[in-house]
Scaffold this active site. Structure first.
Site, PDB file in Angstrom:
ATOM      1  N   ASN A  74       0.850  -1.190   0.000  1.00  0.00           N
ATOM      2  CA  ASN A  74       0.000   0.000   0.000  1.00  0.00           C
ATOM      3  C   ASN A  74       0.883   1.237   0.000  1.00  0.00           C
ATOM      4  O   ASN A  74       1.737   1.394   0.865  1.00  0.00           O
ATOM      5  CB  ASN A  74      -0.905  -0.006   1.240  1.00  0.00           C
ATOM      6  CG  ASN A  74      -2.002   1.037   1.156  1.00  0.00           C
ATOM      7  OD1 ASN A  74      -1.820   2.099   0.567  1.00  0.00           O
ATOM      8  ND2 ASN A  74      -3.141   0.737   1.738  1.00  0.00           N
ATOM      9  N   CYS A 115      -5.230   0.994  -1.221  1.00  0.00           N
ATOM     10  CA  CYS A 115      -5.848  -0.313  -0.970  1.00  0.00           C
ATOM     11  C   CYS A 115      -6.998  -0.569  -1.939  1.00  0.00           C
ATOM     12  O   CYS A 115      -7.248  -1.713  -2.332  1.00  0.00           O
ATOM     13  CB  CYS A 115      -6.322  -0.426   0.479  1.00  0.00           C
ATOM     14  SG  CYS A 115      -7.326   0.968   1.037  1.00  0.00           S
ATOM     15  N   HIS A 168     -11.100   1.334   4.580  1.00  0.00           N
ATOM     16  CA  HIS A 168     -10.117   0.400   4.039  1.00  0.00           C
ATOM     17  C   HIS A 168     -10.811  -0.538   3.058  1.00  0.00           C
ATOM     18  O   HIS A 168     -11.979  -0.885   3.232  1.00  0.00           O
ATOM     19  CB  HIS A 168      -9.482  -0.392   5.186  1.00  0.00           C
ATOM     20  CG  HIS A 168      -8.418  -1.343   4.724  1.00  0.00           C
ATOM     21  ND1 HIS A 168      -7.286  -0.929   4.049  1.00  0.00           N
ATOM     22  CD2 HIS A 168      -8.336  -2.708   4.821  1.00  0.00           C
ATOM     23  CE1 HIS A 168      -6.539  -1.994   3.763  1.00  0.00           C
ATOM     24  NE2 HIS A 168      -7.157  -3.068   4.213  1.00  0.00           N
ATOM     25  N   ASP A 170      -5.553  -8.614   1.416  1.00  0.00           N
ATOM     26  CA  ASP A 170      -5.625  -7.382   2.198  1.00  0.00           C
ATOM     27  C   ASP A 170      -4.270  -6.687   2.125  1.00  0.00           C
ATOM     28  O   ASP A 170      -3.385  -6.897   2.960  1.00  0.00           O
ATOM     29  CB  ASP A 170      -5.991  -7.719   3.644  1.00  0.00           C
ATOM     30  CG  ASP A 170      -6.285  -6.466   4.471  1.00  0.00           C
ATOM     31  OD1 ASP A 170      -6.111  -5.361   3.947  1.00  0.00           O
ATOM     32  OD2 ASP A 170      -6.685  -6.605   5.638  1.00  0.00           O
TER      33      ASP A 170
END
Length: 1122
Positions: free
Chosen positions: A212, A217, A459, A476
């Site tokens: 990131n 993200c 997020h 993630d």
């Protein structure tokens, strides 16, 4: 041992949690020895499947006589041995009892062992099991964290006496019971309660994540989804990119990201990719809409795929067709159009399931009463209006409308309502009767893109099933983990958070909404899933891509190895006679002062354990000199901040290591600096080096200054006798420089940069305080006439002056000033030859004209056609006005900057800056007959007293009109909206520098406007009416014209093709400050709308230019440069 107080659940009301420790005992009549019932009461349901449940009671006797730390008997749960760990008098705390659950054999546990355990510890009176105190917690037990529990379990003073409405103590007769309730939970994903220390995504899942950059993200989740759509990945690999540069080519940068995701063992960076988009670091710290990014990226790639093996791949994968229609109820008339779609936006609000959202999407609206439809040839008719799908693509991107405009709040809000979506869905019921239903329309869920947070931030991550029969994974950012079906579905439906607390909900309290929920779903047609997800083979990867990345990895690994082994090596810099001869500056060489030109000093990377003898042989070989003829002197930093030879390295050190020499002779320096002395052979072939210790000879260095060439020349070293007189070496100096014998010379000692002192010929070198390594400079004695000639020519004529001149030198970096992005995107300017970056050694006292002359000489241009701009943090800041008094030091502001920041940007103009100061300069973007894009940029220079009509005349001289006598319009734009149209009589001095000027041919229909027609302004936006972009323009609304016909004219005005125009949604935008837009349907007649002075026609579509505005502080639209 973890001594942290874990989650505590005590008492029977919410208030108990906040009560002091003395108040937390259980007072309900349920007894501890009703084990199953009490376990269910004191341990909440965590929503995990239970593998095993056990309880064990330990009777503790003689409490007051116990040791400080004791463990109870072992018991089994989940196939592993456990025990209770007790600190009866506290663990580093004498006020409270400490109790833990302890895994009995951490040393014997298998590699990587863990157990996910929910547990409760209860201390209770064996004679009255309703008298107890308990705490509960959950923990991932590992060999490293093998015990977990409660350091402050209970107040020690309250154990032995009745307290808090209890009639009996918890410990009576020095005896009590401690029961451990242990639930071992299943961990199907392997990461339940994982702390992710040393977690390896590749090892655990076979996949790696993406780094990131700050707020990327949202992009990472989309990239992982596209990567896992193997057909798409193969299509990207098929784009020819062999001659591209990663930071300039979106296709190549994306190929590199995909290949690294395939092959890397560590998270992959995306900086190269975002640079190829044309983004800067600011863009990487802004979150954007995934749907918008997906559309812009696919549009870019689709253009790159044309004419290649991948041509049509995006259409094949993602494009379906839908039909908009209006069908009359009472007559046989239907108006319809079929258009492509890349994704489907579905309502969440008011829809419980995905099936419901599709039903709402195709729900018909009845046009009746005052809203009847004007059917051609039939007049006003009752009709049904709606959309229906003609086809669904193999890969279906469904955008769930989690963000909507709330009319009551007059703001955008996030919709966190529950919205169920299935693992499989049948979509044939949503197809039109004419659609091809011969193939299956059963779709399998492939991906769920999730947003966690609210409207203003949050997020993003992706849940994906990369293979048809694989598990689900959570991507993630830089971490990839296994997830369960529940985590894919239930956890992302939204809605209310299920209440798993053992405590009752307060009456009237509202359940919390989940703020983590799905916003994009990816489904794949079941009958094509094998083709879409077919494995990517090595043959699919471009050979050049694999080769380049392997070469880069090898280079990276080499640098990493060098960095890891740096402590094993010593950096050695060697000053040679050649280095000294060519050096123009203080000392023997410039090693690292970047304010001045650096010397070309040979450098050696030497193992610290290598011997001095080996190093000496190596250098001798490099310079093709016998080893016995060379000797090294160690250079040291003197107190006056000069660097000079101090002492030679004796051959007694021949077997010593280089580290030992460095430590002994130059320990205060990080590197070893040496002077290479080369001796001449004597007649008997023995090498002669004067001994250093106890010797009257001194080694000095000689520099000759030539005022004619304004330069120094290093004449190597010379051995002198310390008792000899300074004047005695004049004859030798003349020989060294090939001057006639007895030429009058002036000698100076270079003590330090600001101390150059003339030497007295009759003084001895000892009296002159000359020592090894000192530098003597000399020049011819000049006549008065020679001095006058040098002065008249602007040359310095003596050594002190020349050293002062040297102190004024700096190295300045010059870079071409970047063109604005709006110029970059005009096709006429894309292929302009790039200007060079270069460095020049200049004098800080030079004035503007002198600097310009030096730069002009380097660029072979006219100095008056150069313009300079200051730099701030590496970017252009202020244009420097030409003056005769301003110095280079003032231009650079050297007093405030480090030497590395001595930077100026330059422009090569086609006009003299003298003329520029008397005129006003304009860039006008010429559009021609449509407003699709700027055809060219027209530069206009006029006297500041001119009128706008002269700008128009200058434009007419440079363009070719479609019809010779056509009129042109000049208008001013800010924030992508027209602010003013000029009539020609205005003074050009009233036009502000910060506005954008456009010129176009006025359309014929506008010149022949009818009385009932109306001219409105049209502008472009993306999703929100404040997110403006593109070129605004004026457009004629013709009285009584159907919107279908209006759109034909609008498409012509825009110069768009059918495919691109099909993606445009037309809206009426009301209000300028807080605009609200309403999309138009085909049955509307624009002239019937009551238009206000602040109303616009808005075109909602993706910005492809990257020049989106921020009107009103709105979010900048996404762009990817072509």
């Amino acid at each position: 041992m973890d001594e942290t107080q874990m989650d505590i659940s005590v008492g029977s009301t919410p208030a108990d949690v906040d009560r002091p420790m003395s108040d937390v005992e259980e007072t309900t009549p349920l007894a501890v020895n009703e084990y199953d019932a009490i376990a269910n009461k004191i341990m909440p349901d965590l929503g995990q499947e239970i593998e095993d449940f056990k309880y064990y009671t330990w009777q503790v006797n003689s409490w007051r006589n116990l040791e400080k730390r004791i463990t109870g008997p072992e018991f089994e749960a989940g196939g592993w041995k456990w025990r209770i760990l007790l600190f009866p008098f506290g663990n580093n705390n004498n006020d409270t009892v400490s109790i833990y659950l302890d895994f009995a054999d951490p040393k014997g546990a298998p590699q990587g062992w863990h157990a996910c355990v929910q547990f409760a510890l209860v201390l209770w009176n064996p004679d009255d099991p309703t008298n107890y105190i308990h705490h509960h917690a959950h923990h991932r037990f590992t060999a490293e964290e093998s015990d977990w529990g409660f350091t402050r379990f209970y107040d020690f003073r309250k154990l032995f006496n009745p307290s808090e409405n209890r009639t009996r103590a918890l410990i009576e007769n020095d005896t009590t019971h401690i029961t451990a309730f242990v639930r071992v939970l299943k961990d199907p994903t392997g990461v339940l309660w994982h702390n992710f220390i040393n977690y390896d995504s590749k090892k655990e899942t076979g996949y790696v994540g993406l780094k990131n950059q700050g707020a990327t993200c949202y992009m990472n989740s989309l990239l992982q989804s596209l990567f896992c759509t193997n057909f798409f990945r193969k299509a990207v690999y098929a784009i020819p990119t062999e001659d591209d540069e990663p930071c300039r080519s979106v296709s190549l940068a994306l190929q590199r990201v995909f290949y690294q995701l395939q092959t890397s063992n560590t998270p992959v960076g995306t900086t190269e990719l975002t640079k190829s988009f044309g983004w800067d670091s600011e863009d990487s710290f802004k979150q954007h809409d995934v749907q918008e990014l997906n559309r812009v990226l696919q549009d870019n790639l689709e253009g790159k795929m044309k004419g290649t093996k991948a041509d049509g791949a995006i259409t094949k994968l993602f494009v379906g067709k839908m039909k908009s229609y209006i069908k009359c109820v009472n007559v046989d008339y239907e108006s319809s159009r079929v258009e492509d779609y890349y994704d489907i936006q579905l309502n969440v609000k008011g829809c419980r399931t995905l099936q419901d959202s599709f039903k709402v999407y195709i729900q018909e609206e009845t046009l009746e009463g005052e809203n009847k439809y004007q059917a051609e040839g039939y007049g006003l008719q009752e009709a049904k209006k709606g959309v229906i799908f003609d086809s669904f693509p193999p890969v279906l991107h469904l955008q769930l409308k989690r963000f909507e405009y709330d009319v009551q709040r007059d703001a955008m809000v996030k919709i966190n309502d529950r919205h169920d979506f299935p693992m499989e869905i049948e979509l044939s019921e949503f197809l039109s009767p004419e659609a091809d239903k011969s193939r299956s329309h059963r779709y399998l869920l492939h991906g769920v893109l999730v947003h966690s947070g609210d409207l203003h931030g949050g997020h993003y991550f992706a849940l994906l099933k990369p293979e048809k029969d694989s598990k689900w994974f959570k991507f993630d950012d830089d971490r990839v983990t296994r997830v369960t079906d529940k985590e894919v579905l239930e956890d992302n439906y939204g809605g209310e958070v299920p209440n798993s607390s053992p405590l009752p909900i307060r009456p009237g309290a509202r359940n919390l909404k989940r703020f983590t929920n799905a916003y994009m779903l990816v489904y794949i047609r079941e009958s094509e899933v094998d083709e879409i997800l077919a494995p990517v083979s090595p043959e699919n990867v471009p050979e050049h891509l694999e080769r380049r990345l392997k070469e880069e990895k090898a280079l990276h690994d080499q640098k990493k190895k060098e960095a890891e082994e740096r402590h094993l090596y010593l950096q050695v810099k060697v000053v040679t006679a050649e280095t000294f001869r060519n050096f123009q500056g203080f000392d023997l060489a410039n090693f690292d002062d970047r304010q001045y030109p650096l010397s070309q000093v040979p450098q050696y990377k030497v193992l610290k354990n290598d011997t001095y003898g080996a190093f000496k042989e190596s250098v001798a070989k490099d310079f093709q000199v016998p080893a016995e003829q060379i000797r090294f002197w160690v250079l040291v930093n003197r107190q006056n901040k000069t660097v000079r030879p101090d002492a030679p390295i004796s051959d007694n050190y021949i077997s010593s290591t280089m580290e030992e020499i460095h430590t002994k002779m130059a320990s205060r320096q990080n590197e070893l600096k040496l002077y290479l002395e080369v001796a001449e052979k004597s007649p008997n072939s023995k090498t002669l080096f004067p001994p250093h210790e106890g010797n009257a000879q001194i080694m000095v260095f000689l520099k000759y200054f030539d005022p004619d060439t304004q330069s120094l020349e290093g004449l190597n070293h010379l051995y002198i006798h310390k008792f000899g007189k300074v004047g005695d070496i004049v004859h030798t100096l003349c020989e060294k420089k090939d001057l006639p014998p007895n030429t009058p010379l002036k000698l100076y000692e270079e003590i330090k940069p600001n101390m150059i002192e003339e030497m007295k010929p009759k003084s001895t070198f000892q009296q002159s305080e000359i020592q090894d390594g000192d530098i003597i400079c000399f020049q011819k004695v000049l006549t008065e006439r020679e001095i006058q000639e040098h002065s008249a020519a602007g040359r310095v004529y003596n050594i002190p002056q020349f050293y002062e001149f040297l102190s004024m030198r700096i190295v300045v970096q010059f870079k071409p000033k970047p063109r604005p992005k709006e110029v970059e995107n005009v096709s006429k300017f894309k292929d302009l030859e790039p200007k060079p970056e270069f460095e020049l050694v200049l004098n800080k006292k030079m004035n503007y004209d002198a600097v310009a002359s030096q730069v002009a000489a380097h660029l072979n241009t006219d100095p008056l056609k150069l313009r300079f701009t200051t730099a701030h943090s590496g970017t252009p800041k202020n244009v420097i006005k030409r003056t005769t008094t301003q110095t280079l030091s003032e231009m650079l502001q050297t007093a405030y900057l480090a030497p590395s920041a001595y930077l100026l940007f330059y422009e090569m103009l086609d006009i003299s800056i003298v003329e520029l100061e008397t005129k006003k300069f304009f860039k006008i973007y010429w559009l021609g007959t449509n407003v699709k894009e700027e055809k060219e940029i027209i530069d206009v220079r006029l006297q500041k007293t001119a009128l706008v009509n002269e700008i128009i005349e200058a434009i007419l001289q440079k363009v070719t009109l479609s019809t010779p006598n056509n009129k042109i319009r000049l208008y001013e734009v800010m924030n992508h909206k027209i602010q003013k149209e000029y009539i020609g009589t205005e003074s050009i001095d009233r036009i502000h520098d910060y506005v954008t000027l456009y010129a176009e041919e006025i359309p014929e229909e506008e010149l022949k406007v009818e009385p009932n027609d109306k001219i409105v302004q049209v502008y472009h936006f993306t999703k929100e009416s404040l997110r403006t972009h593109g070129i605004p323009f004026k457009f004629v609304i013709k009285a009584g014209e159907s919107f279908t016909d209006t759109k034909v004219r609008l498409q012509q005005r825009l110069g768009m093709g059918e495919k691109d125009f099909a993606k445009v949604r037309v809206a009426v935008v009301q209000g300028a400050t807080y605009p609200k837009h309403q999309y138009l349907e085909d049955d509307v007649i624009l002239s019937d709308i009551k238009w206000g002075s602040d109303d616009f026609l808005g075109l909602d579509h993706v910005d492809k230019t990257g020049r989106a505005g921020r009107s009103g502080g709105a979010e900048k639209a996404i762009f990817i440069r072509g």
